[in-house]
Design a protein around this motif. Structure first.
Motif, PDB file in Angstrom:
ATOM      1  N   LEU A  59       0.867  -1.174   0.000  1.00  0.00           N
ATOM      2  CA  LEU A  59       0.000   0.000   0.000  1.00  0.00           C
ATOM      3  C   LEU A  59       0.904   1.224   0.000  1.00  0.00           C
ATOM      4  N   PRO A  60       1.135   1.830  -1.177  1.00  0.00           N
ATOM      5  CA  PRO A  60       2.022   3.001  -1.233  1.00  0.00           C
ATOM      6  C   PRO A  60       1.353   4.231  -0.633  1.00  0.00           C
TER       7      PRO A  60
ATOM      8  N   LEU B 295       3.153   1.735   8.351  1.00  0.00           N
ATOM      9  CA  LEU B 295       2.573   0.960   9.439  1.00  0.00           C
ATOM     10  C   LEU B 295       2.776   1.706  10.747  1.00  0.00           C
ATOM     11  N   ALA B 296       1.739   1.747  11.566  1.00  0.00           N
ATOM     12  CA  ALA B 296       1.830   2.364  12.889  1.00  0.00           C
ATOM     13  C   ALA B 296       1.127   1.457  13.891  1.00  0.00           C
TER      14      ALA B 296
ATOM     15  N   SER C 174       4.079  10.184   2.755  1.00  0.00           N
ATOM     16  CA  SER C 174       4.402  10.432   1.346  1.00  0.00           C
ATOM     17  C   SER C 174       5.373   9.428   0.757  1.00  0.00           C
ATOM     18  N   TYR C 175       6.361   9.015   1.541  1.00  0.00           N
ATOM     19  CA  TYR C 175       7.403   8.139   1.007  1.00  0.00           C
ATOM     20  C   TYR C 175       7.311   6.717   1.531  1.00  0.00           C
ATOM     21  N   GLY C 176       6.270   6.404   2.255  1.00  0.00           N
ATOM     22  CA  GLY C 176       6.150   5.081   2.856  1.00  0.00           C
ATOM     23  C   GLY C 176       5.396   4.097   1.992  1.00  0.00           C
ATOM     24  N   ALA C 177       5.423   2.857   2.445  1.00  0.00           N
ATOM     25  CA  ALA C 177       4.619   1.792   1.857  1.00  0.00           C
ATOM     26  C   ALA C 177       4.427   0.720   2.919  1.00  0.00           C
TER      27      ALA C 177
ATOM     28  N   VAL D 223      -3.882  -1.269  -4.022  1.00  0.00           N
ATOM     29  CA  VAL D 223      -2.629  -1.867  -3.572  1.00  0.00           C
ATOM     30  C   VAL D 223      -1.866  -2.359  -4.797  1.00  0.00           C
ATOM     31  N   GLN D 224      -0.555  -2.455  -4.640  1.00  0.00           N
ATOM     32  CA  GLN D 224       0.297  -2.920  -5.734  1.00  0.00           C
ATOM     33  C   GLN D 224       0.673  -4.382  -5.503  1.00  0.00           C
TER      34      GLN D 224
END
Length: 164
Positions: free
Chosen positions: A32-33, A37-38, A58-61, A95-96
């Motif tokens: 999921l770009p 995760l938190a 912005s830069y997470g996945a 999702v990719q």
């Protein structure tokens, strides 16, 4: 019609999905770009304990398991386990996967249940680690390094409800 569900938390463990009676025909790796995760979703029954959540980045996945569920009924059953619509909302996001983008249902913690400074219990984190076959080595290392609280012994099927 396909019913895809993207698991990034304890449901990455296929045994947990089966224990909950949630049949799926396939499972594959997915990302999921634009999120990270938190562990900030407050437990409904144990103070200081966190469950997984996704937050904008912005830069997470976020990596996880994309399940092809049998039908709409499976999503309705999943809602009960996730405490939807109170504790989590169910949202459709892209999702990719290795074969391209797919629309999937994803559970996002409702803001009223989000709290900073929480930690997952070790037994909960083990459910995430059970999805290792679908995760990159870097993501797996990140999960393994996650601080956690010792597990609390659960009685009966309590552990199947509301991400307990």
């Amino acid at each position: 019609m396909s019913f895809y569900y993207f698991a990034y938390g304890s449901n990455m463990n296929p045994a947990r999905m089966q224990a909950r009676g949630l049949a799926f025909s396939a499972a594959e790796s997915a990302r999921l770009p634009g999120y990270r995760l938190a562990f900030n979703k407050r437990s409904h029954c144990t103070p200081g304990v966190a469950y997984a959540n996704v937050v904008h980045s912005s830069y997470g996945a976020v990596e996880g398991v994309l399940y092809a569920l049998a039908n709409q009924d499976a999503l309705n059953i999943m809602d009960g386990f996730e405490g939807t619509p109170v504790r989590y909302s169910r949202e459709c996001m892209a999702v990719q996967t290795a074969t391209g983008a797919k629309s999937a249902w994803i559970y996002v913690a409702n803001p009223a249940y989000v709290e900073a400074g929480l930690l997952p219990e070790s037994n909960y984190l083990n459910h995430l680690l059970a999805g290792a076959a679908h995760l990159s080595s870097e993501y797996l290392v990140m999960l393994q390094a996650q601080a956690c609280r010792p597990a609390v012994q659960l009685l009966g099927d309590k552990g199947l409800l509301y991400n307990a």
